[in-house]
Motif scaffolding. Sequence first.
Motif, PDB file in Angstrom:
ATOM      1  N   PHE A 168       8.060   8.497  -8.959  1.00  0.00           N
ATOM      2  CA  PHE A 168       8.911   7.438  -8.432  1.00  0.00           C
ATOM      3  C   PHE A 168       9.966   6.927  -9.408  1.00  0.00           C
ATOM      4  CE2 PHE A 168       4.755   7.168  -6.250  1.00  0.00           C
ATOM      5  CZ  PHE A 168       5.188   7.519  -4.975  1.00  0.00           C
ATOM      6  N   GLY A 169       9.966   7.441 -10.640  1.00  0.00           N
ATOM      7  CA  GLY A 169      11.023   7.115 -11.589  1.00  0.00           C
ATOM      8  C   GLY A 169      10.925   5.747 -12.226  1.00  0.00           C
ATOM      9  N   GLN A 170       9.815   5.055 -12.030  1.00  0.00           N
ATOM     10  CA  GLN A 170       9.605   3.745 -12.647  1.00  0.00           C
ATOM     11  C   GLN A 170       8.173   3.658 -13.168  1.00  0.00           C
ATOM     12  OE1 GLN A 170      10.946   0.150 -10.558  1.00  0.00           O
ATOM     13  NE2 GLN A 170      11.889   1.465  -9.010  1.00  0.00           N
ATOM     14  N   ALA A 171       7.999   2.932 -14.250  1.00  0.00           N
ATOM     15  CA  ALA A 171       6.642   2.676 -14.733  1.00  0.00           C
ATOM     16  C   ALA A 171       5.970   1.689 -13.784  1.00  0.00           C
ATOM     17  CB  ALA A 171       6.680   2.105 -16.141  1.00  0.00           C
ATOM     18  N   PRO A 172       4.696   1.836 -13.525  1.00  0.00           N
ATOM     19  CA  PRO A 172       4.010   0.903 -12.628  1.00  0.00           C
ATOM     20  C   PRO A 172       3.840  -0.466 -13.267  1.00  0.00           C
ATOM     21  CG  PRO A 172       2.438   2.427 -13.597  1.00  0.00           C
ATOM     22  CD  PRO A 172       3.803   2.907 -14.001  1.00  0.00           C
ATOM     23  N   PRO A 173       3.716  -1.514 -12.459  1.00  0.00           N
ATOM     24  CA  PRO A 173       3.542  -2.872 -12.999  1.00  0.00           C
ATOM     25  C   PRO A 173       2.102  -3.070 -13.486  1.00  0.00           C
ATOM     26  CG  PRO A 173       3.465  -2.924 -10.602  1.00  0.00           C
ATOM     27  CD  PRO A 173       3.765  -1.506 -10.987  1.00  0.00           C
ATOM     28  N   ARG A 174       1.948  -3.344 -14.778  1.00  0.00           N
ATOM     29  CA  ARG A 174       0.601  -3.441 -15.349  1.00  0.00           C
ATOM     30  C   ARG A 174       0.476  -4.625 -16.308  1.00  0.00           C
ATOM     31  NH1 ARG A 174      -1.182   2.245 -17.587  1.00  0.00           N
ATOM     32  NH2 ARG A 174      -3.235   1.324 -17.219  1.00  0.00           N
ATOM     33  N   ALA A 175       1.294  -5.638 -16.108  1.00  0.00           N
ATOM     34  CA  ALA A 175       1.304  -6.772 -17.024  1.00  0.00           C
ATOM     35  C   ALA A 175      -0.021  -7.512 -17.050  1.00  0.00           C
ATOM     36  CB  ALA A 175       2.434  -7.734 -16.661  1.00  0.00           C
ATOM     37  N   ASP A 176      -0.782  -7.440 -15.943  1.00  0.00           N
ATOM     38  CA  ASP A 176      -2.071  -8.136 -15.890  1.00  0.00           C
ATOM     39  C   ASP A 176      -3.205  -7.270 -16.405  1.00  0.00           C
ATOM     40  OD1 ASP A 176      -2.283  -6.254 -13.881  1.00  0.00           O
ATOM     41  OD2 ASP A 176      -3.192  -7.632 -12.419  1.00  0.00           O
ATOM     42  N   LYS A 177      -2.857  -6.181 -17.100  1.00  0.00           N
ATOM     43  CA  LYS A 177      -3.851  -5.238 -17.634  1.00  0.00           C
ATOM     44  C   LYS A 177      -4.727  -4.648 -16.525  1.00  0.00           C
ATOM     45  CE  LYS A 177      -3.978  -7.436 -22.181  1.00  0.00           C
ATOM     46  NZ  LYS A 177      -4.817  -8.054 -23.251  1.00  0.00           N
TER      47      LYS A 177
ATOM     48  N   HIS B 136      -1.661   4.028  -6.107  1.00  0.00           N
ATOM     49  CA  HIS B 136      -0.217   4.193  -5.973  1.00  0.00           C
ATOM     50  C   HIS B 136       0.347   3.264  -4.907  1.00  0.00           C
ATOM     51  CE1 HIS B 136       0.369   7.766  -8.591  1.00  0.00           C
ATOM     52  NE2 HIS B 136      -0.905   7.975  -8.303  1.00  0.00           N
ATOM     53  N   GLY B 137      -0.410   3.055  -3.814  1.00  0.00           N
ATOM     54  CA  GLY B 137       0.051   2.143  -2.777  1.00  0.00           C
ATOM     55  C   GLY B 137       0.205   0.726  -3.291  1.00  0.00           C
ATOM     56  N   TYR B 138      -0.725   0.289  -4.129  1.00  0.00           N
ATOM     57  CA  TYR B 138      -0.637  -1.052  -4.718  1.00  0.00           C
ATOM     58  C   TYR B 138       0.612  -1.174  -5.583  1.00  0.00           C
ATOM     59  CZ  TYR B 138      -1.663  -4.984  -7.808  1.00  0.00           C
ATOM     60  OH  TYR B 138      -1.580  -6.155  -8.517  1.00  0.00           O
ATOM     61  N   TRP B 139       0.855  -0.190  -6.439  1.00  0.00           N
ATOM     62  CA  TRP B 139       2.023  -0.245  -7.319  1.00  0.00           C
ATOM     63  C   TRP B 139       3.327  -0.184  -6.531  1.00  0.00           C
ATOM     64  CZ3 TRP B 139      -0.403   3.807 -11.102  1.00  0.00           C
ATOM     65  CH2 TRP B 139      -1.278   3.139 -11.988  1.00  0.00           C
TER      66      TRP B 139
ATOM     67  N   ALA C 139      -5.879  -7.049 -11.191  1.00  0.00           N
ATOM     68  CA  ALA C 139      -5.817  -7.112  -9.733  1.00  0.00           C
ATOM     69  C   ALA C 139      -6.144  -5.757  -9.109  1.00  0.00           C
ATOM     70  CB  ALA C 139      -4.437  -7.585  -9.289  1.00  0.00           C
ATOM     71  N   LEU C 140      -5.619  -4.695  -9.689  1.00  0.00           N
ATOM     72  CA  LEU C 140      -5.890  -3.355  -9.171  1.00  0.00           C
ATOM     73  C   LEU C 140      -7.364  -3.014  -9.302  1.00  0.00           C
ATOM     74  CD1 LEU C 140      -4.947  -0.683  -8.006  1.00  0.00           C
ATOM     75  CD2 LEU C 140      -4.247   0.019 -10.306  1.00  0.00           C
ATOM     76  N   ARG C 141      -7.975  -3.386 -10.416  1.00  0.00           N
ATOM     77  CA  ARG C 141      -9.401  -3.120 -10.606  1.00  0.00           C
ATOM     78  C   ARG C 141     -10.230  -3.852  -9.542  1.00  0.00           C
ATOM     79  NH1 ARG C 141     -12.254  -1.453 -14.909  1.00  0.00           N
ATOM     80  NH2 ARG C 141     -11.143  -0.215 -16.440  1.00  0.00           N
ATOM     81  N   ARG C 142      -9.840  -5.049  -9.193  1.00  0.00           N
ATOM     82  CA  ARG C 142     -10.587  -5.775  -8.153  1.00  0.00           C
ATOM     83  C   ARG C 142     -10.497  -5.045  -6.818  1.00  0.00           C
ATOM     84  NH1 ARG C 142      -8.474 -10.346 -10.929  1.00  0.00           N
ATOM     85  NH2 ARG C 142      -6.715 -10.514  -9.478  1.00  0.00           N
ATOM     86  N   ILE C 143      -9.324  -4.514  -6.516  1.00  0.00           N
ATOM     87  CA  ILE C 143      -9.148  -3.766  -5.275  1.00  0.00           C
ATOM     88  C   ILE C 143     -10.001  -2.497  -5.281  1.00  0.00           C
ATOM     89  CG2 ILE C 143      -7.488  -2.398  -3.931  1.00  0.00           C
ATOM     90  CD1 ILE C 143      -5.338  -4.413  -4.854  1.00  0.00           C
ATOM     91  N   LEU C 144      -9.991  -1.776  -6.378  1.00  0.00           N
ATOM     92  CA  LEU C 144     -10.722  -0.504  -6.461  1.00  0.00           C
ATOM     93  C   LEU C 144     -12.231  -0.702  -6.533  1.00  0.00           C
ATOM     94  CD1 LEU C 144      -8.426   1.363  -9.001  1.00  0.00           C
ATOM     95  CD2 LEU C 144      -8.474   1.599  -6.520  1.00  0.00           C
ATOM     96  N   SER C 145     -12.665  -1.868  -6.920  1.00  0.00           N
ATOM     97  CA  SER C 145     -14.096  -2.129  -7.061  1.00  0.00           C
ATOM     98  C   SER C 145     -14.731  -2.640  -5.778  1.00  0.00           C
ATOM     99  CB  SER C 145     -14.337  -3.135  -8.195  1.00  0.00           C
ATOM    100  OG  SER C 145     -13.869  -2.623  -9.423  1.00  0.00           O
ATOM    101  N   GLN C 146     -13.931  -2.879  -4.764  1.00  0.00           N
ATOM    102  CA  GLN C 146     -14.466  -3.399  -3.492  1.00  0.00           C
ATOM    103  C   GLN C 146     -15.249  -2.341  -2.733  1.00  0.00           C
ATOM    104  OE1 GLN C 146     -11.065  -4.954  -1.401  1.00  0.00           O
ATOM    105  NE2 GLN C 146     -10.855  -6.738  -2.756  1.00  0.00           N
TER     106      GLN C 146
END
Length: 285
Positions: free
Chosen positions: A266-275, A21-24, A278-285
């Motif tokens: 938060f009333g908005q869809a999260p940004p996920r255009a890159d499928k 959620h912090g990333y989004w 980037a978020l997966r790289r952060i979570l996999s660290q």
Amino acid sequence: MTRYAEVIGDPIAQSKSPAIHGYWLGQLGIDAHYDSCLVKPDDLAAYLHERAEDADWLGCNVTMPHKQAVIPLLDRLDPLAEKIGAVNTIVREQDGRLTGYNTDAPGFLEPLRADLAQPHLFRMARVLGTGGAARAIVAGLAGEGVTVVLAGRSVAKARSILEELAPEGQHHVAPLAHFADATDFEFDDREGCFDLVVNASPLGMTGQPPLEFDLTHVPPGSIVYDIVTAPLDTPLLQRAREQGFRTIDGLAMLIGQAAVAFEKFFGQAPPRADKDDALRRILSQ
């Protein structure tokens, strides 16, 4: 004060929700934050009462051991959460009332949506596990016309789950041990069929016993889906890929359910255009 949401549980330090959620929030530039909060079972009622009085609190995600305990403490339940019998997302409405949702089911189904949008002669899923996640998965799959074979240590518990959540389907139960040994069963023609194998148990997770599952039980052309996130690339997924099966890892469900909750908070869809790369790289660290 800044608007905020959080995730609660006991323990809670291992949760990846603040990172997601912090990333989004950062990507969208939303003036809000998302934290984790350790809430002991004896403190759950007091926590919800206090937060309901806080106009800046948007809600929380709920992890173990509170997913069922929160239900009698809420003002409303979404029909899906009521059916599953578990809540993983609480939203504070404008009137201060608390509504409980279950985003695990849509989160689980998200990476399967393209497949389920296609017509099939028959749909079957072998689901391993009878815990809270399995309940959400069974409800989600049954709603998509999938025949479920639910396997658990207790066949009686598996049968009870199917009778409660999917009473109208021609579903089946099996002991978990049934899948541990190799089989010489010859699958019929799977052309036009949808086949899925899901590990919805903690088996194979770091610190847990291994999942004893022989891949001879997997029909040709199946998708193998493991919701475990630590390790992310489980032995089941590794072996399935080696034999040519398509695989889906636990981050798919984790991120999918978080996306549904994020929009509610938060009333908005999260940004996920890159499928989610980037978020997966952060979570996999």
